[in-house]
Structure formats: structure tokens, C-alpha cells
Enzyme design. Sequence first.
Site, mmCIF file in Angstrom:
data_model
loop_
_atom_site.group_PDB
_atom_site.id
_atom_site.type_symbol
_atom_site.label_atom_id
_atom_site.label_comp_id
_atom_site.label_asym_id
_atom_site.label_seq_id
_atom_site.Cartn_x
_atom_site.Cartn_y
_atom_site.Cartn_z
ATOM 1 N NE ARG A 55 -3.226 -0.129 2.944
ATOM 2 C CZ ARG A 55 -2.855 -0.022 4.227
ATOM 3 N NH1 ARG A 55 -2.437 1.128 4.708
ATOM 4 N NH2 ARG A 55 -2.914 -1.063 5.028
ATOM 5 C CE1 TYR A 108 -14.633 15.952 -14.631
ATOM 6 C CE2 TYR A 108 -14.210 15.066 -12.450
ATOM 7 C CZ TYR A 108 -14.482 14.880 -13.787
ATOM 8 O OH TYR A 108 -14.603 13.605 -14.264
ATOM 9 C CG ASP A 180 -8.438 19.696 -11.597
ATOM 10 O OD1 ASP A 180 -7.584 19.403 -12.467
ATOM 11 O OD2 ASP A 180 -9.519 19.098 -11.468
ATOM 12 C CE LYS A 205 -10.370 13.155 -17.768
ATOM 13 N NZ LYS A 205 -10.753 14.251 -16.885
HETATM 14 C C1 LIG Z 1 -11.458 14.099 -15.642
HETATM 15 C C2 LIG Z 1 -11.139 15.191 -14.692
HETATM 16 C C3 LIG Z 1 -11.020 14.942 -13.333
HETATM 17 C C4 LIG Z 1 -11.288 13.592 -12.723
HETATM 18 O O1 LIG Z 1 -10.437 12.594 -13.142
HETATM 19 P P1 LIG Z 1 -10.924 11.051 -13.074
HETATM 20 O O2 LIG Z 1 -9.653 10.305 -13.249
HETATM 21 O O3 LIG Z 1 -11.900 10.887 -14.177
HETATM 22 O O4 LIG Z 1 -11.549 10.837 -11.731
HETATM 23 C C5 LIG Z 1 -10.691 15.990 -12.516
HETATM 24 N N1 LIG Z 1 -10.499 17.225 -12.980
HETATM 25 C C6 LIG Z 1 -10.624 17.503 -14.290
HETATM 26 C C7 LIG Z 1 -10.391 18.903 -14.749
HETATM 27 C C8 LIG Z 1 -10.958 16.508 -15.182
HETATM 28 O O5 LIG Z 1 -11.123 16.804 -16.475
#
Ligand SMILES: *Cc1c(COP(=O)(O)O)cnc(C)c1O
Length: 393
Positions: A55, A108, A180, A205
Amino acid sequence: MKKDTKIISAGRAKKWTKGVVNPPLVRASTVVFDSVAEMKHATRNRANQVMFYGRRGTDTSFAFQEAMVEMEGGVGCALYPSGTAAISNAILSFVKSGDHILMVDTAYEPTRDFCGKMLANLGVSTTYYDPMIGEGIRDLIQPNTRVLFLESPGSLTMEVQDVPTLARIAHESDITVMLDNTWASPLNFDPFAHGVDISIQAATKYIVGHSDVMMGTATANAAHWPQLRENSYIMGQCTSPDDIYLAMRGLRTIGVRMRQHQENALKVANWLAQREEVDHIRHPAFATCPGHEFFKRDFSGSNGLFSFVLNRGNDEALTALLDGMHHFKMGYSWGGFESLILAVNNVQGLRSVTQWRAAGPLMRVHVGLEDPDDLIADLEQGFARFNQVLAKG
Ligand SMILES: *Cc1c(COP(=O)(O)O)cnc(C)c1O
């Protein structure tokens, strides 16, 4: 060292690679020790890149964490099974009952849901703020404000925030600044040089880049790393080495991929800007995008993700546009090699303190690595179907 060079060497110290090109995939729950001294050493150094228990990570995660720090800055990087887990765990690591956080109104959607559904139940209150608030953020700070959360550019509507100004004001009150940073990826915005304490990536992404892994990262500066690391560990956050291996493989090509996404997206966006059905383009590199001046000042590039606003339209016309697409498929994610499109009819439903006014629906596209001429042809045929329906009505 330039970023393109760092992409190649990041996380590839010999202690991880043992001399092959890629750090090997190390899968483990149990780590076994042959002597008391060995076990004591691992226990003492369990937070410091020594294998202790699955972990806490294996050499595969340590190599990727190191790569992320080399790319993004900060001193440490925590890994999570999704970007959403990175966001919720980063916030939870720095608040307690009775605290208050400031959340950007263009966050988001799951980030907003976390504030409204989880934090509220834990006695942590949220005030949403306009992404373009700038100096005005000072008026929203309360004695119990612990976290200022930014997302720049904002989800769907793409407002670019004045990160250095917001961070400077937050720090005057000892507030932790979280960003973010997914849109920029580790390439196009340097969070720590702009005053951010914790930078979050949905690695799902562009880092993974191939639409086949969910992962999140949170990279922290020295003042915030120990608390982020320990609290995330306590909450049981860990990530599969197989997935980390794929994320690290994705990282090696993020520079060339993102430059091609950027070139293709700019070509498509420039074409869209000339269409009479389009009211305006929401791409940070366009003057019609709020915060364009901060994009020019702070970012070193863009990518395949942007939005545009139609000046008319109804559900039937939009359905005709979307249903016949060959290359743009409908999907909620982005950052993979493929093109995606989404029609968002209810932007206002995702906002608390800002007003969304538009003549028509907002369309969000992710421009993939296809030839942009084929993508433009796809959109052109889509507009023809759209106009046909509107002409009938
Ligand atoms: C997709 C996304 C997330 C979340 O990511 P996941 O891996 O899908 O949980 C967070 N912030 C932004 C800006 C995103 O586009």
C-alpha cells in the site's frame, strides 16, 4: 533542462531501472525481510522510497512519483486510483469539522459534488467564487478558511484564473492553495512557480493519454507534502503498479502528443470561429475566452480540449448534429488520442455564483490526433444536418 528532455529522463534513475530503459513493473502486497535489521530499516524509511508494504508503493510507484516531481515540481507526489480521488483526498487531508473552503464555481462536477455531499456532512462549509474574482477573493476569506481550490481553465466554460494573485492573497491568511492542473498537464503550467501548494492531475487524461487507465496524482511542496502523504495513506489510497507502468509509458510521449493535439485543435477552432452557427470560441488561446490574458502570461501551450458556444439550436437539431458523427464520438473524458464531442445544455445547473448567458448550447470538443481536415469535414456535415432540422422547424 527543458521539459522535453525531462520527459525522457524523469523517473529513470538507475536505482529504479536497474539498467533497462523502463523501470520494471513490481507488483506486491507483501514485502519480506530476512533480518530484523532489514525490517527495521524498511519501517524507519517507509515514507521515503523504501519498499515496506504494497500500500506504501513499490519501486514502480516510486519511479513514477519521482518522475512527476521532476516534471511538475514540489517535493513529493501521492498517487490515487482516479483524478477524483486525488481531489477529494487532497482536500480531506487539510480540513476538519468547522473549517471552510473556497471552491471555484467552474470546478469539475464531481469536485462540486464532493463539497456539497461529503464535506457538508462532515461540517466543512464551502463558498463558491467566480473564477475571474481576482483581488475580490479577499472579501470571501473567513477566519476558518483552510483551503482555496482552483481549477484553471475551468471545466466546460474554460475561464483561466489569475493563479498568482489568488495564491498570494490566500497565503496572507495561511490558506492552502490547491490547483486542479489537469488541462495544462505537467507541461504547460508550472504550479509551484505560481504560488500553488498542491497540484492535482487527473492522470487519466493526457499523462496516460490512451483512454485505458484511471489515475490521479497530487504533487505537494515541502510545507504540505508530509500531511498530504500521511493522510492519503491513512485513507488507504494506493494505485496498481500495472496502471502506473502504463501512465509512465504515456508520459514519455506527452510532449509530442500534446503539441499535435494543440495544432489540430487550433486548426479546428479557427475553422469553427468562422462558422455563422458559432457565437464564440472558449479556448484559452482565443481572446473570446475569459482569462485569455492570464493564459498568455502564465501558460506555455494548449492542447486538444476546448469549447464553443452556438448562437442557436434545439435538442432535435443537436441530436442530428451529434448522431451522424464519424470521428467525434460522444464521451465524458478527454486526453486520449481520439476525438470527442459533448453538448452541454445546462451549464447554469453546474454553477452557484456565476451567471451563464448564451444564445445557444455549449459544445465541448476534444480534438484528437486524426487529420484535422477529416475532423473539420465531420463537423461541416454535422452543421448541415443541424441546419436542415432548424430549417424544417
Ligand atoms: C477528468 C477530470 C477529473 C477527474 O479525473 P478522473 O480520473 O476521471 O476521476 C478531474 N479534474 C478535471 C479537470 C478533469 O477533467
